[in-house]
Write an enzyme that holds these catalytic residues in place. Sequence first.
Site, mmCIF file in Angstrom:
data_model
loop_
_atom_site.group_PDB
_atom_site.id
_atom_site.type_symbol
_atom_site.label_atom_id
_atom_site.label_comp_id
_atom_site.label_asym_id
_atom_site.label_seq_id
_atom_site.Cartn_x
_atom_site.Cartn_y
_atom_site.Cartn_z
ATOM 1 N N ARG A 51 0.845 -1.199 0.000
ATOM 2 C CA ARG A 51 0.000 0.000 0.000
ATOM 3 C C ARG A 51 0.883 1.254 0.000
ATOM 4 O O ARG A 51 0.574 2.261 -0.615
ATOM 5 C CB ARG A 51 -0.950 -0.005 1.211
ATOM 6 C CG ARG A 51 -1.747 1.278 1.326
ATOM 7 C CD ARG A 51 -3.025 1.216 2.175
ATOM 8 N NE ARG A 51 -3.022 0.254 3.249
ATOM 9 C CZ ARG A 51 -2.380 0.401 4.424
ATOM 10 N NH1 ARG A 51 -1.685 1.495 4.670
ATOM 11 N NH2 ARG A 51 -2.432 -0.546 5.334
ATOM 12 N N TYR A 103 -17.086 17.726 -13.440
ATOM 13 C CA TYR A 103 -17.495 16.328 -13.632
ATOM 14 C C TYR A 103 -18.511 15.925 -12.551
ATOM 15 O O TYR A 103 -18.358 16.284 -11.382
ATOM 16 C CB TYR A 103 -16.240 15.436 -13.552
ATOM 17 C CG TYR A 103 -16.537 13.968 -13.630
ATOM 18 C CD1 TYR A 103 -16.899 13.379 -14.830
ATOM 19 C CD2 TYR A 103 -16.468 13.166 -12.495
ATOM 20 C CE1 TYR A 103 -17.192 12.026 -14.898
ATOM 21 C CE2 TYR A 103 -16.748 11.809 -12.562
ATOM 22 C CZ TYR A 103 -17.106 11.254 -13.774
ATOM 23 O OH TYR A 103 -17.394 9.918 -13.834
ATOM 24 N N ASP A 175 -8.194 19.305 -13.229
ATOM 25 C CA ASP A 175 -8.518 17.996 -13.799
ATOM 26 C C ASP A 175 -8.083 18.040 -15.265
ATOM 27 O O ASP A 175 -8.662 18.761 -16.068
ATOM 28 C CB ASP A 175 -10.030 17.740 -13.660
ATOM 29 C CG ASP A 175 -10.442 16.345 -14.135
ATOM 30 O OD1 ASP A 175 -9.794 15.823 -15.052
ATOM 31 O OD2 ASP A 175 -11.437 15.804 -13.596
ATOM 32 N N LYS A 200 -9.591 7.101 -18.833
ATOM 33 C CA LYS A 200 -9.919 7.627 -20.157
ATOM 34 C C LYS A 200 -8.692 7.545 -21.072
ATOM 35 O O LYS A 200 -8.222 6.474 -21.338
ATOM 36 C CB LYS A 200 -10.454 9.048 -20.002
ATOM 37 C CG LYS A 200 -11.461 9.224 -18.851
ATOM 38 C CD LYS A 200 -12.781 8.514 -19.084
ATOM 39 C CE LYS A 200 -13.658 8.432 -17.840
ATOM 40 N NZ LYS A 200 -13.915 9.676 -17.143
#
Length: 385
Positions: A51, A103, A175, A200
């Site tokens: 992690r 978004y 973003d 994306k």
Amino acid sequence: MSQAEFSDWTKVVKSTAKPDSHTGAVNPPIYLSSTFEQPGLDEFGQWDYARSGNPTRDVLEESIAELENGDRGFAFATGMAAISTALLTLKQGDHVIVTKNVYGGTFRLVTEVLVNYGISHTFVDLSDEKALKDAFQENTKVVYLETPANPTLQVTDIQKVSKIAHERGALVFADNTFMTPILQKPLELGADLIVHSATKFLAGHSDILAGLVVTKTKALSDQVYFLQNAMGATLGVADSFLLLRGIKTLGVRMQTSSRNALEFVKWLTEQPVVTKVNYPGLETSDSYYLQISQAKAGGAVLSFDIGTEENVKKLIEEIKIPVFSVSLGATESIISYPPKMSHAELNREERLERGITDGLLRLSIGLEDIDDLKQDFAQAFEKLK
Ligand SMILES: *Cc1c(COP(=O)(O)O)cnc(C)c1O
């Protein structure tokens, strides 16, 4: 020649294929190991628990930092995990200014999650300088922008917003999902932190979910690293490998899709059934000069209006090449209907106010032959009223 002097087209290849120090493997091995042996009681290796860090993920995180010219990169399970982690650098009592055209998932996070922790927000049309200046409060710590924004492709002036924010002691988070570092580098324009839905264009094949953060300063890097490890929404190693593979072809994919999008948009503007086209790379677009001043091209996403929902229904029945689905930024062209998909949670009035009209479709141009795509739309348009 240091890596920093290479062009982006070289960097996407070089930064994703660092030969493994043990075996010389050109691609970073998928280190399926949650834990790493500690050399001794008081001796520590580079990795301990996955992690906190994993060699496969490390290559990806270094790659995105290099591409965005940032201090450090961080990989997360999804774009929303990246955005949540970035925004949790804020504390109880802080305030964030968020672009009005944000978004949907970020809208939900800000309005339904962060408020529960005493982090307040104001939505602002960032193209309205006065509205932006008026929105600052004493406790405003971050201005959050997205450019071009979904689905009307409104462009925000990153340099101007950063200047205004910095003068008031706030940071700028951007973003950069729609442009990717190949087309736009927000850190160089003044932003302090970048988020990506790597689901994306960066991954590019509609196969994985992933998110990335890139920070500009060591202070922000330390904060994000702490939160990434503390909250734990890290990207798995197999997906890290796939994302690295996607990034290798980012240059050719963005260039081709963006060039095809411009050609398609020019053709769209000549179609009688199309009443409006939104694409910042089109010379007649209101945002053209701003777009080309801060990005290399208009990108692969556009939206257009064909008048009515009835026409939309008919079009998606008739169209053969694009996939009708949510998401964007893949090898296949993807067509979506924002009023009933990405922006379904807004009522009609709220939608119309944002330019999301009943006949609006969003199209993400993939890598198909652009003449085939035009022909496909032409045959579908013929069947519309
Ligand atoms: C898809 C998307 C997100 C969210 O990313 P996920 O990977 O779906 O969590 C955030 N911002 C933009 C602009 C997006 O398109």
